[in-house]
Design a protein around this motif. Structure first.
Motif, PDB file in Angstrom:
ATOM      1  N   ASP A   1       0.807  -1.438   0.033  1.00  0.00           N
ATOM      2  CA  ASP A   1      -0.011  -0.034   0.072  1.00  0.00           C
ATOM      3  C   ASP A   1       0.999   1.234  -0.073  1.00  0.00           C
TER       4      ASP A   1
ATOM      5  N   ALA B   1       1.252   4.264  -2.618  1.00  0.00           N
ATOM      6  CA  ALA B   1       1.016   5.485  -2.482  1.00  0.00           C
ATOM      7  C   ALA B   1       2.099   6.492  -3.018  1.00  0.00           C
TER       8      ALA B   1
ATOM      9  N   SER C   1       1.795   6.718  -6.758  1.00  0.00           N
ATOM     10  CA  SER C   1       0.473   7.730  -7.182  1.00  0.00           C
ATOM     11  C   SER C   1       0.930   9.132  -6.720  1.00  0.00           C
TER      12      SER C   1
ATOM     13  N   ASP D   1      -9.658   6.152   1.547  1.00  0.00           N
ATOM     14  CA  ASP D   1      -8.274   5.775   1.135  1.00  0.00           C
ATOM     15  C   ASP D   1      -7.392   7.095   1.108  1.00  0.00           C
ATOM     16  N   GLN D   2      -8.046   8.337   0.907  1.00  0.00           N
ATOM     17  CA  GLN D   2      -7.030   9.420   0.768  1.00  0.00           C
ATOM     18  C   GLN D   2      -6.346   9.868   2.167  1.00  0.00           C
TER      19      GLN D   2
ATOM     20  N   GLU E   1      -3.652   7.171   2.366  1.00  0.00           N
ATOM     21  CA  GLU E   1      -2.556   7.347   1.621  1.00  0.00           C
ATOM     22  C   GLU E   1      -1.500   8.562   2.269  1.00  0.00           C
TER      23      GLU E   1
ATOM     24  N   GLN F   1       0.273   7.321   4.902  1.00  0.00           N
ATOM     25  CA  GLN F   1       1.713   6.449   4.154  1.00  0.00           C
ATOM     26  C   GLN F   1       2.537   7.224   3.773  1.00  0.00           C
TER      27      GLN F   1
END
Lengths: 131, 131, 131, 131
Positions: A111, A115, A118, B20-21, B24, B27
DNA sequence: GTGGTCTAGACCACA
DNA sequence: GTGGTCTAGACCACA
Protein backbone atom coordinates in the motif's frame (compact mmCIF):
# COMPACT_ATOMS: atom_id res chain seq x y z
CA UNK A 1 -5.72 -16.58 -21.67
CA UNK A 2 -6.30 -13.85 -19.10
CA UNK A 3 -7.23 -15.02 -15.61
CA UNK A 4 -9.53 -12.81 -13.56
CA UNK A 5 -9.49 -12.24 -9.83
CA UNK A 6 -12.03 -10.31 -7.74
CA UNK A 7 -11.22 -8.53 -4.51
CA UNK A 8 -14.52 -8.20 -2.72
CA UNK A 9 -13.12 -5.86 -0.09
CA UNK A 10 -11.65 -3.27 -2.43
CA UNK A 11 -14.85 -1.27 -2.69
CA UNK A 12 -14.54 -1.36 -6.47
CA UNK A 13 -17.55 -2.99 -8.19
CA UNK A 14 -16.81 -6.45 -9.53
CA UNK A 15 -17.69 -5.61 -13.14
CA UNK A 16 -15.31 -2.68 -12.91
CA UNK A 17 -12.51 -4.88 -11.64
CA UNK A 18 -12.93 -7.12 -14.67
CA UNK A 19 -12.85 -4.14 -17.02
CA UNK A 20 -9.75 -2.78 -15.30
CA UNK A 21 -7.98 -6.11 -15.53
CA UNK A 22 -8.60 -6.39 -19.25
CA UNK A 23 -7.44 -2.82 -19.77
CA UNK A 24 -4.32 -3.50 -17.76
CA UNK A 25 -3.58 -6.62 -19.81
CA UNK A 26 -4.02 -4.56 -22.98
CA UNK A 27 -1.71 -1.88 -21.66
CA UNK A 28 0.92 -4.48 -20.80
CA UNK A 29 0.62 -6.10 -24.20
CA UNK A 30 -0.55 -9.34 -22.58
CA UNK A 31 -3.67 -9.17 -24.69
CA UNK A 32 -3.42 -8.38 -28.39
CA UNK A 33 -6.04 -7.60 -31.02
CA UNK A 34 -7.59 -10.87 -32.17
CA UNK A 35 -7.07 -12.61 -28.83
CA UNK A 36 -10.12 -14.22 -27.31
CA UNK A 37 -11.34 -13.43 -23.83
CA UNK A 38 -12.67 -16.33 -21.77
CA UNK A 39 -16.36 -16.93 -22.45
CA UNK A 40 -18.81 -15.73 -19.85
CA UNK A 41 -19.34 -19.35 -18.77
CA UNK A 42 -15.60 -19.92 -18.40
CA UNK A 43 -15.26 -16.88 -16.17
CA UNK A 44 -18.14 -18.07 -14.06
CA UNK A 45 -16.43 -21.44 -13.66
CA UNK A 46 -13.12 -19.85 -12.78
CA UNK A 47 -14.27 -17.29 -10.22
CA UNK A 48 -17.44 -17.05 -8.17
CA UNK A 49 -19.43 -14.45 -10.05
CA UNK A 50 -22.78 -14.09 -11.73
CA UNK A 51 -22.87 -14.37 -15.54
CA UNK A 52 -24.68 -11.04 -15.72
CA UNK A 53 -21.84 -9.28 -13.98
CA UNK A 54 -19.30 -10.72 -16.41
CA UNK A 55 -21.60 -9.80 -19.23
CA UNK A 56 -21.82 -6.24 -18.03
CA UNK A 57 -18.05 -5.97 -17.91
CA UNK A 58 -17.77 -7.32 -21.45
CA UNK A 59 -20.44 -4.91 -22.64
CA UNK A 60 -18.53 -2.04 -21.10
CA UNK A 61 -15.36 -3.17 -22.87
CA UNK A 62 -17.21 -3.33 -26.16
CA UNK A 63 -18.54 0.14 -25.48
CA UNK A 64 -14.96 1.32 -25.07
CA UNK A 65 -14.16 -0.17 -28.47
CA UNK A 66 -11.70 -2.58 -26.90
CA UNK A 67 -13.48 -5.85 -27.60
CA UNK A 68 -16.20 -7.29 -29.78
CA UNK A 69 -18.71 -9.96 -28.79
CA UNK A 70 -19.48 -12.41 -31.59
CA UNK A 71 -22.55 -14.47 -30.85
CA UNK A 72 -21.85 -18.15 -30.96
CA UNK A 73 -18.10 -17.59 -31.05
CA UNK A 74 -16.97 -15.55 -28.07
CA UNK A 75 -15.51 -12.16 -27.19
CA UNK A 76 -12.43 -10.91 -28.99
CA UNK A 77 -9.91 -8.13 -28.47
CA UNK A 78 -10.44 -5.35 -30.98
CA UNK A 79 -7.59 -2.95 -30.33
CA UNK A 80 -4.50 -2.49 -28.21
CA UNK A 81 -3.77 0.00 -25.45
CA UNK A 82 -0.03 -0.53 -25.34
CA UNK A 83 1.77 2.53 -26.63
CA UNK A 84 5.20 1.45 -25.41
CA UNK A 85 7.14 -1.17 -27.36
CA UNK A 86 7.72 -4.59 -25.83
CA UNK A 87 11.44 -4.12 -25.35
CA UNK A 88 11.18 -0.68 -23.77
CA UNK A 89 8.41 -1.88 -21.54
CA UNK A 90 10.54 -4.80 -20.37
CA UNK A 91 13.32 -2.37 -19.43
CA UNK A 92 10.97 -0.05 -17.60
CA UNK A 93 9.36 -2.95 -15.82
CA UNK A 94 12.73 -4.30 -14.71
CA UNK A 95 13.61 -0.92 -13.24
CA UNK A 96 10.37 -0.89 -11.31
CA UNK A 97 10.93 -4.37 -9.90
CA UNK A 98 14.33 -3.29 -8.68
CA UNK A 99 12.84 -0.12 -7.15
CA UNK A 100 10.29 -2.27 -5.36
CA UNK A 101 13.11 -4.35 -3.96
CA UNK A 102 14.72 -1.24 -2.49
CA UNK A 103 11.39 0.05 -1.14
CA UNK A 104 10.71 -3.30 0.51
CA UNK A 105 14.16 -3.30 2.04
CA UNK A 106 13.37 0.11 3.49
CA UNK A 107 10.30 -1.40 5.15
CA UNK A 108 7.55 -0.27 2.76
CA UNK A 109 4.43 -2.40 2.31
CA UNK A 110 2.47 -2.73 -0.92
CA UNK A 111 0.00 0.00 0.00
CA UNK A 112 2.80 2.35 0.91
CA UNK A 113 4.57 1.74 -2.39
CA UNK A 114 1.36 2.32 -4.26
CA UNK A 115 0.89 5.56 -2.34
CA UNK A 116 4.36 6.73 -3.32
CA UNK A 117 3.73 5.83 -6.92
CA UNK A 118 0.44 7.72 -7.06
CA UNK A 119 2.04 10.72 -5.42
CA UNK A 120 4.94 10.59 -7.87
CA UNK A 121 2.61 10.44 -10.87
CA UNK A 122 0.72 13.47 -9.57
CA UNK A 123 3.97 15.29 -8.87
CA UNK A 124 5.31 14.54 -12.33
CA UNK A 125 2.06 15.73 -13.87
CA UNK A 126 2.34 19.04 -12.04
CA UNK A 127 5.90 19.49 -13.24
CA UNK A 128 4.76 19.01 -16.81
CA UNK A 129 1.96 21.54 -16.35
CA UNK A 130 4.29 24.07 -14.78
CA UNK A 131 6.94 23.67 -17.48
CA UNK B 1 -4.30 20.21 6.00
CA UNK B 2 -5.33 17.35 3.71
CA UNK B 3 -7.46 18.27 0.72
CA UNK B 4 -9.98 15.71 -0.47
CA UNK B 5 -11.09 15.06 -4.05
CA UNK B 6 -13.90 12.79 -5.25
CA UNK B 7 -13.95 11.06 -8.60
CA UNK B 8 -17.61 10.33 -9.29
CA UNK B 9 -16.83 8.10 -12.24
CA UNK B 10 -14.35 5.83 -10.48
CA UNK B 11 -17.06 3.48 -9.23
CA UNK B 12 -15.52 3.60 -5.75
CA UNK B 13 -17.98 4.79 -3.07
CA UNK B 14 -17.31 8.35 -1.96
CA UNK B 15 -16.83 7.50 1.71
CA UNK B 16 -14.27 4.91 0.64
CA UNK B 17 -12.37 7.45 -1.44
CA UNK B 18 -12.07 9.70 1.61
CA UNK B 19 -10.79 6.83 3.74
CA UNK B 20 -8.30 5.84 1.06
CA UNK B 21 -7.01 9.39 0.76
CA UNK B 22 -6.40 9.67 4.48
CA UNK B 23 -4.62 6.34 4.48
CA UNK B 24 -2.47 7.43 1.56
CA UNK B 25 -1.56 10.65 3.35
CA UNK B 26 -0.64 8.64 6.44
CA UNK B 27 1.51 6.31 4.37
CA UNK B 28 3.30 9.23 2.79
CA UNK B 29 3.87 10.90 6.13
CA UNK B 30 1.80 13.87 5.00
CA UNK B 31 -0.40 13.30 8.01
CA UNK B 32 1.23 12.65 11.37
CA UNK B 33 -0.17 11.58 14.74
CA UNK B 34 -1.69 14.62 16.39
CA UNK B 35 -2.60 16.32 13.11
CA UNK B 36 -6.19 17.44 12.77
CA UNK B 37 -8.44 16.40 9.92
CA UNK B 38 -10.74 19.05 8.45
CA UNK B 39 -14.11 19.19 10.18
CA UNK B 40 -17.09 17.71 8.40
CA UNK B 41 -18.27 21.24 7.73
CA UNK B 42 -14.96 22.20 6.17
CA UNK B 43 -15.01 19.16 3.90
CA UNK B 44 -18.54 19.96 2.80
CA UNK B 45 -17.45 23.50 1.96
CA UNK B 46 -14.47 22.29 0.00
CA UNK B 47 -16.10 19.55 -2.10
CA UNK B 48 -19.67 18.72 -3.06
CA UNK B 49 -20.54 15.95 -0.67
CA UNK B 50 -23.19 15.10 1.87
CA UNK B 51 -22.16 15.54 5.53
CA UNK B 52 -23.40 12.02 6.26
CA UNK B 53 -20.88 10.62 3.80
CA UNK B 54 -18.01 12.46 5.47
CA UNK B 55 -19.23 11.29 8.84
CA UNK B 56 -19.28 7.74 7.64
CA UNK B 57 -15.70 8.00 6.38
CA UNK B 58 -14.51 9.45 9.69
CA UNK B 59 -16.30 6.72 11.59
CA UNK B 60 -14.53 4.15 9.43
CA UNK B 61 -11.16 5.76 10.11
CA UNK B 62 -11.81 5.72 13.82
CA UNK B 63 -12.84 2.09 13.57
CA UNK B 64 -9.50 1.39 11.87
CA UNK B 65 -7.78 3.00 14.85
CA UNK B 66 -6.26 5.65 12.62
CA UNK B 67 -8.03 8.67 14.04
CA UNK B 68 -9.88 9.78 17.11
CA UNK B 69 -12.84 12.10 17.34
CA UNK B 70 -12.64 14.46 20.29
CA UNK B 71 -16.04 15.92 21.06
CA UNK B 72 -16.16 19.62 20.44
CA UNK B 73 -12.62 19.72 19.11
CA UNK B 74 -12.49 17.69 15.91
CA UNK B 75 -10.88 14.57 14.49
CA UNK B 76 -7.20 13.87 15.11
CA UNK B 77 -4.73 11.42 13.66
CA UNK B 78 -3.99 8.66 16.14
CA UNK B 79 -1.23 6.69 14.51
CA UNK B 80 0.99 6.65 11.46
CA UNK B 81 1.07 4.24 8.54
CA UNK B 82 4.47 5.32 7.30
CA UNK B 83 7.00 2.61 7.95
CA UNK B 84 9.72 4.23 5.85
CA UNK B 85 11.71 7.13 7.25
CA UNK B 86 11.28 10.59 5.77
CA UNK B 87 14.72 10.73 4.22
CA UNK B 88 14.54 7.28 2.64
CA UNK B 89 11.08 7.99 1.35
CA UNK B 90 12.30 11.17 -0.29
CA UNK B 91 15.00 9.21 -2.07
CA UNK B 92 12.61 6.48 -3.21
CA UNK B 93 10.11 9.07 -4.38
CA UNK B 94 12.76 10.91 -6.38
CA UNK B 95 13.69 7.69 -8.12
CA UNK B 96 10.07 7.11 -9.03
CA UNK B 97 9.66 10.59 -10.46
CA UNK B 98 12.68 10.02 -12.63
CA UNK B 99 11.32 6.64 -13.73
CA UNK B 100 8.07 8.30 -14.66
CA UNK B 101 9.99 10.76 -16.77
CA UNK B 102 11.57 7.91 -18.73
CA UNK B 103 8.24 6.08 -19.08
CA UNK B 104 6.59 9.25 -20.38
CA UNK B 105 9.40 9.73 -22.86
CA UNK B 106 8.77 6.19 -24.08
CA UNK B 107 5.17 7.16 -24.76
CA UNK B 108 3.43 5.68 -21.73
CA UNK B 109 0.28 7.29 -20.36
CA UNK B 110 -0.68 7.40 -16.70
CA UNK B 111 -2.85 4.28 -16.93
CA UNK B 112 -0.09 2.39 -18.66
CA UNK B 113 2.45 3.37 -15.98
CA UNK B 114 0.03 2.29 -13.28
CA UNK B 115 -0.43 -1.03 -15.08
CA UNK B 116 3.33 -1.56 -15.17
CA UNK B 117 3.60 -0.71 -11.51
CA UNK B 118 0.84 -3.10 -10.46
CA UNK B 119 2.38 -5.84 -12.56
CA UNK B 120 5.79 -5.18 -11.04
CA UNK B 121 4.42 -5.35 -7.50
CA UNK B 122 2.76 -8.67 -8.28
CA UNK B 123 5.94 -9.96 -9.90
CA UNK B 124 8.06 -8.92 -6.94
CA UNK B 125 5.58 -10.57 -4.58
CA UNK B 126 5.89 -13.86 -6.47
CA UNK B 127 9.67 -13.69 -6.29
CA UNK B 128 9.45 -13.30 -2.54
CA UNK B 129 7.06 -16.23 -2.26
CA UNK B 130 9.29 -18.42 -4.40
CA UNK B 131 12.45 -17.52 -2.54
CA UNK C 1 -41.88 15.29 -18.48
CA UNK C 2 -41.16 12.75 -21.21
CA UNK C 3 -43.56 9.83 -21.47
CA UNK C 4 -42.17 6.50 -22.64
CA UNK C 5 -43.88 3.87 -24.75
CA UNK C 6 -42.61 0.39 -25.61
CA UNK C 7 -43.50 -1.49 -28.76
CA UNK C 8 -42.87 -5.13 -27.95
CA UNK C 9 -43.26 -6.24 -31.54
CA UNK C 10 -40.74 -3.88 -33.09
CA UNK C 11 -37.80 -6.25 -32.59
CA UNK C 12 -35.88 -3.38 -30.97
CA UNK C 13 -34.81 -4.14 -27.37
CA UNK C 14 -36.84 -2.25 -24.77
CA UNK C 15 -33.83 -0.49 -23.23
CA UNK C 16 -32.88 0.68 -26.69
CA UNK C 17 -36.35 2.06 -27.33
CA UNK C 18 -36.07 4.14 -24.16
CA UNK C 19 -32.66 5.44 -25.20
CA UNK C 20 -33.96 6.29 -28.66
CA UNK C 21 -36.95 8.13 -27.24
CA UNK C 22 -34.80 10.28 -25.02
CA UNK C 23 -32.46 11.04 -27.90
CA UNK C 24 -35.41 11.94 -30.10
CA UNK C 25 -36.77 14.27 -27.43
CA UNK C 26 -33.34 15.90 -27.17
CA UNK C 27 -33.16 16.30 -30.93
CA UNK C 28 -36.59 17.89 -30.98
CA UNK C 29 -35.71 20.22 -28.14
CA UNK C 30 -38.44 18.69 -25.98
CA UNK C 31 -35.79 17.89 -23.40
CA UNK C 32 -33.27 20.54 -22.41
CA UNK C 33 -30.12 20.41 -20.29
CA UNK C 34 -31.15 20.50 -16.64
CA UNK C 35 -34.48 18.77 -17.23
CA UNK C 36 -35.19 15.76 -15.09
CA UNK C 37 -36.07 12.38 -16.53
CA UNK C 38 -38.73 10.37 -14.70
CA UNK C 39 -37.22 8.29 -11.91
CA UNK C 40 -36.79 4.61 -12.54
CA UNK C 41 -39.74 3.93 -10.24
CA UNK C 42 -41.94 6.41 -12.10
CA UNK C 43 -41.17 4.74 -15.41
CA UNK C 44 -42.00 1.37 -13.93
CA UNK C 45 -45.33 2.74 -12.75
CA UNK C 46 -46.10 4.28 -16.11
CA UNK C 47 -45.23 1.37 -18.39
CA UNK C 48 -44.86 -2.32 -17.70
CA UNK C 49 -41.14 -2.78 -17.53
CA UNK C 50 -38.52 -4.04 -15.14
CA UNK C 51 -36.54 -1.43 -13.18
CA UNK C 52 -33.29 -3.00 -14.37
CA UNK C 53 -34.22 -2.41 -17.99
CA UNK C 54 -34.94 1.26 -17.31
CA UNK C 55 -31.74 1.47 -15.37
CA UNK C 56 -29.79 0.02 -18.25
CA UNK C 57 -31.26 2.60 -20.60
CA UNK C 58 -30.34 5.42 -18.23
CA UNK C 59 -26.82 4.04 -17.85
CA UNK C 60 -26.47 3.98 -21.62
CA UNK C 61 -27.61 7.60 -21.81
CA UNK C 62 -25.10 8.57 -19.16
CA UNK C 63 -22.44 6.73 -21.12
CA UNK C 64 -23.36 8.85 -24.14
CA UNK C 65 -22.85 11.95 -22.02
CA UNK C 66 -26.49 12.91 -22.45
CA UNK C 67 -27.66 12.52 -18.87
CA UNK C 68 -26.31 12.28 -15.35
CA UNK C 69 -27.71 10.16 -12.53
CA UNK C 70 -27.55 11.85 -9.15
CA UNK C 71 -28.14 9.41 -6.32
CA UNK C 72 -31.00 10.44 -4.13
CA UNK C 73 -32.13 13.09 -6.60
CA UNK C 74 -32.82 11.58 -9.98
CA UNK C 75 -31.53 11.59 -13.54
CA UNK C 76 -30.93 14.87 -15.32
CA UNK C 77 -30.29 15.95 -18.90
CA UNK C 78 -26.70 16.97 -19.38
CA UNK C 79 -26.55 18.26 -22.94
CA UNK C 80 -28.72 18.93 -25.95
CA UNK C 81 -28.81 17.22 -29.34
CA UNK C 82 -30.82 19.87 -31.12
CA UNK C 83 -28.70 21.65 -33.69
CA UNK C 84 -31.59 23.39 -35.39
CA UNK C 85 -33.16 26.45 -33.79
CA UNK C 86 -36.71 26.24 -32.43
CA UNK C 87 -38.21 28.49 -35.04
CA UNK C 88 -36.57 26.79 -38.01
CA UNK C 89 -37.51 23.42 -36.63
CA UNK C 90 -41.13 24.49 -36.34
CA UNK C 91 -41.11 25.52 -40.00
CA UNK C 92 -39.49 22.29 -41.13
CA UNK C 93 -41.88 20.27 -39.02
CA UNK C 94 -44.89 22.06 -40.48
CA UNK C 95 -43.69 21.25 -43.97
CA UNK C 96 -43.39 17.60 -43.05
CA UNK C 97 -46.87 17.46 -41.58
CA UNK C 98 -48.24 18.91 -44.79
CA UNK C 99 -46.23 16.41 -46.85
CA UNK C 100 -47.66 13.61 -44.75
CA UNK C 101 -51.14 14.91 -45.51
CA UNK C 102 -50.43 14.66 -49.24
CA UNK C 103 -48.88 11.19 -48.87
CA UNK C 104 -51.89 9.98 -46.90
CA UNK C 105 -54.20 11.37 -49.54
CA UNK C 106 -52.26 9.39 -52.11
CA UNK C 107 -52.95 6.24 -50.11
CA UNK C 108 -49.66 5.79 -48.27
CA UNK C 109 -49.60 4.14 -44.85
CA UNK C 110 -47.18 5.02 -42.06
CA UNK C 111 -44.71 2.28 -42.98
CA UNK C 112 -44.74 3.36 -46.58
CA UNK C 113 -44.07 6.99 -45.66
CA UNK C 114 -41.24 5.91 -43.41
CA UNK C 115 -39.81 3.85 -46.26
CA UNK C 116 -39.93 6.86 -48.58
CA UNK C 117 -38.26 9.01 -45.97
CA UNK C 118 -35.44 6.54 -45.37
CA UNK C 119 -34.92 6.17 -49.08
CA UNK C 120 -34.87 9.93 -49.52
CA UNK C 121 -32.28 10.37 -46.76
CA UNK C 122 -30.07 7.75 -48.38
CA UNK C 123 -30.54 9.34 -51.79
CA UNK C 124 -29.69 12.79 -50.46
CA UNK C 125 -26.60 11.39 -48.73
CA UNK C 126 -25.40 9.93 -52.03
CA UNK C 127 -25.90 13.23 -53.81
CA UNK C 128 -23.75 14.95 -51.21
CA UNK C 129 -21.03 12.32 -51.59
CA UNK C 130 -21.09 12.57 -55.36
CA UNK C 131 -20.99 16.37 -55.39
CA UNK D 1 -31.88 -7.37 -57.28
CA UNK D 2 -32.21 -6.18 -53.69
CA UNK D 3 -28.97 -5.73 -51.77
CA UNK D 4 -29.05 -6.38 -48.05
CA UNK D 5 -27.05 -4.62 -45.35
CA UNK D 6 -26.79 -5.51 -41.66
CA UNK D 7 -26.10 -3.00 -38.91
CA UNK D 8 -24.69 -5.04 -36.04
CA UNK D 9 -24.95 -2.17 -33.59
CA UNK D 10 -28.60 -1.34 -34.21
CA UNK D 11 -29.82 -3.85 -31.63
CA UNK D 12 -32.34 -5.19 -34.15
CA UNK D 13 -31.96 -8.93 -34.81
CA UNK D 14 -30.32 -9.65 -38.14
CA UNK D 15 -33.18 -11.76 -39.49
CA UNK D 16 -35.51 -8.88 -38.66
CA UNK D 17 -33.35 -6.40 -40.53
CA UNK D 18 -33.59 -8.56 -43.65
CA UNK D 19 -37.36 -8.81 -43.34
CA UNK D 20 -37.62 -5.04 -42.84
CA UNK D 21 -35.48 -4.35 -45.88
CA UNK D 22 -37.63 -6.53 -48.11
CA UNK D 23 -40.76 -4.87 -46.79
CA UNK D 24 -39.27 -1.45 -47.45
CA UNK D 25 -38.36 -2.43 -51.01
CA UNK D 26 -41.92 -3.68 -51.52
CA UNK D 27 -43.33 -0.43 -50.16
CA UNK D 28 -41.12 1.58 -52.48
CA UNK D 29 -42.07 -0.53 -55.48
CA UNK D 30 -38.45 -1.58 -55.88
CA UNK D 31 -39.59 -5.17 -55.58
CA UNK D 32 -42.63 -6.27 -57.56
CA UNK D 33 -44.69 -9.47 -57.54
CA UNK D 34 -42.80 -12.08 -59.54
CA UNK D 35 -39.37 -10.63 -58.74
CA UNK D 36 -36.86 -13.08 -57.37
CA UNK D 37 -35.03 -12.57 -54.08
CA UNK D 38 -31.35 -13.51 -53.96
CA UNK D 39 -30.78 -17.12 -52.97
CA UNK D 40 -29.56 -17.83 -49.46
CA UNK D 41 -26.17 -18.63 -50.91
CA UNK D 42 -26.03 -15.31 -52.76
CA UNK D 43 -26.90 -13.39 -49.59
CA UNK D 44 -24.20 -15.24 -47.66
CA UNK D 45 -21.68 -14.33 -50.35
CA UNK D 46 -22.72 -10.70 -50.29
CA UNK D 47 -22.80 -10.05 -46.54
CA UNK D 48 -21.32 -11.83 -43.52
CA UNK D 49 -24.26 -13.77 -42.20
CA UNK D 50 -25.16 -17.31 -41.26
CA UNK D 51 -27.33 -19.15 -43.82
CA UNK D 52 -29.72 -20.12 -41.00
CA UNK D 53 -30.40 -16.45 -40.33
CA UNK D 54 -31.25 -15.80 -43.98
CA UNK D 55 -33.47 -18.87 -44.00
CA UNK D 56 -35.29 -17.63 -40.97
CA UNK D 57 -35.92 -14.24 -42.58
CA UNK D 58 -37.24 -15.87 -45.76
CA UNK D 59 -39.51 -18.14 -43.71
CA UNK D 60 -40.88 -15.07 -41.95
CA UNK D 61 -41.55 -13.34 -45.28
CA UNK D 62 -43.38 -16.38 -46.56
CA UNK D 63 -45.37 -16.49 -43.34
CA UNK D 64 -46.36 -12.85 -43.95
CA UNK D 65 -47.61 -13.89 -47.37
CA UNK D 66 -45.13 -11.60 -49.07
CA UNK D 67 -43.01 -14.20 -50.81
CA UNK D 68 -43.18 -17.78 -51.95
CA UNK D 69 -40.35 -20.30 -51.98
CA UNK D 70 -40.42 -22.49 -55.06
CA UNK D 71 -38.37 -25.63 -54.50
CA UNK D 72 -35.37 -25.75 -56.75
CA UNK D 73 -36.06 -22.32 -58.20
CA UNK D 74 -35.77 -19.76 -55.42
CA UNK D 75 -37.85 -17.26 -53.52
CA UNK D 76 -40.27 -15.00 -55.36
CA UNK D 77 -42.25 -11.93 -54.42
CA UNK D 78 -45.92 -12.80 -54.03
CA UNK D 79 -47.57 -9.48 -53.46
CA UNK D 80 -46.85 -5.77 -53.31
CA UNK D 81 -46.95 -3.39 -50.37
CA UNK D 82 -46.94 -0.24 -52.47
CA UNK D 83 -50.30 1.44 -52.31
CA UNK D 84 -49.11 4.63 -54.01
CA UNK D 85 -48.70 4.73 -57.75
CA UNK D 86 -45.23 5.03 -59.24
CA UNK D 87 -45.71 8.53 -60.56
CA UNK D 88 -47.22 9.93 -57.37
CA UNK D 89 -44.52 8.25 -55.32
CA UNK D 90 -41.84 9.85 -57.48
CA UNK D 91 -43.37 13.26 -56.83
CA UNK D 92 -43.65 12.69 -53.08
CA UNK D 93 -40.10 11.39 -52.95
CA UNK D 94 -38.79 14.42 -54.82
CA UNK D 95 -40.49 16.69 -52.30
CA UNK D 96 -38.85 14.81 -49.47
CA UNK D 97 -35.41 15.08 -50.99
CA UNK D 98 -35.87 18.81 -51.32
CA UNK D 99 -37.09 19.02 -47.70
CA UNK D 100 -33.99 17.13 -46.62
CA UNK D 101 -31.86 19.66 -48.46
CA UNK D 102 -33.45 22.49 -46.47
CA UNK D 103 -33.15 20.60 -43.18
CA UNK D 104 -29.47 19.92 -43.86
CA UNK D 105 -28.93 23.57 -44.65
CA UNK D 106 -30.49 24.40 -41.27
CA UNK D 107 -27.89 22.19 -39.62
CA UNK D 108 -29.92 19.05 -39.01
CA UNK D 109 -28.20 15.67 -38.97
CA UNK D 110 -29.79 12.43 -40.17
CA UNK D 111 -30.94 11.45 -36.68
CA UNK D 112 -32.49 14.84 -36.14
CA UNK D 113 -34.37 14.67 -39.43
CA UNK D 114 -35.63 11.21 -38.58
CA UNK D 115 -36.78 12.54 -35.20
CA UNK D 116 -38.71 15.35 -36.89
CA UNK D 117 -40.27 12.89 -39.31
CA UNK D 118 -41.40 10.51 -36.56
CA UNK D 119 -42.81 13.41 -34.57
CA UNK D 120 -44.64 14.69 -37.64
CA UNK D 121 -46.16 11.28 -38.34
CA UNK D 122 -47.39 11.06 -34.76
CA UNK D 123 -48.72 14.60 -34.92
CA UNK D 124 -50.56 13.94 -38.15
CA UNK D 125 -52.02 10.75 -36.68
CA UNK D 126 -53.40 12.69 -33.74
CA UNK D 127 -54.98 15.23 -36.03
CA UNK D 128 -56.73 12.43 -37.88
CA UNK D 129 -57.94 10.91 -34.61
CA UNK D 130 -59.21 14.26 -33.37
CA UNK D 131 -60.99 15.09 -36.59
C1' DG E 1 -22.51 -23.52 -27.22
C1' DT E 2 -22.06 -18.33 -27.02
C1' DG E 3 -23.50 -13.73 -26.53
C1' DG E 4 -27.79 -10.61 -25.66
C1' DT E 5 -32.08 -9.29 -23.27
C1' DC E 6 -35.21 -9.31 -19.70
C1' DT E 7 -37.61 -10.16 -15.21
C1' DA E 8 -37.56 -10.58 -10.17
C1' DG E 9 -35.80 -9.27 -6.17
C1' DA E 10 -32.10 -8.12 -2.58
C1' DC E 11 -28.98 -4.87 -0.67
C1' DC E 12 -25.89 -0.78 -0.65
C1' DA E 13 -24.48 4.30 -1.07
C1' DC E 14 -26.08 8.73 -0.90
C1' DA E 15 -29.14 13.05 -0.32
C1' DG F 1 -36.60 8.04 -1.71
C1' DT F 2 -33.24 7.58 -5.67
C1' DG F 3 -29.63 5.65 -8.27
C1' DG F 4 -26.07 1.61 -8.41
C1' DT F 5 -24.64 -3.24 -8.01
C1' DC F 6 -25.34 -7.94 -7.85
C1' DT F 7 -27.45 -12.67 -7.95
C1' DA F 8 -30.59 -16.07 -9.98
C1' DG F 9 -32.67 -17.74 -13.69
C1' DA F 10 -35.45 -17.75 -18.20
C1' DC F 11 -35.51 -17.25 -23.05
C1' DC F 12 -33.92 -15.55 -27.64
C1' DA F 13 -30.67 -14.89 -31.77
C1' DC F 14 -26.94 -16.67 -34.00
C1' DA F 15 -22.90 -19.78 -35.54
Amino acid sequence: MIRFRIDKHSGVPAYRQLVDQVREALQLGLLQPGDQLPTVREVVEQITINPNTVHRAYRELEHLGLTEGRTGQGTFVQRSLASVGTRQRATLQRQLVSWIGRARAAGAGDDEMQAMFSAAVREAAEEVETA
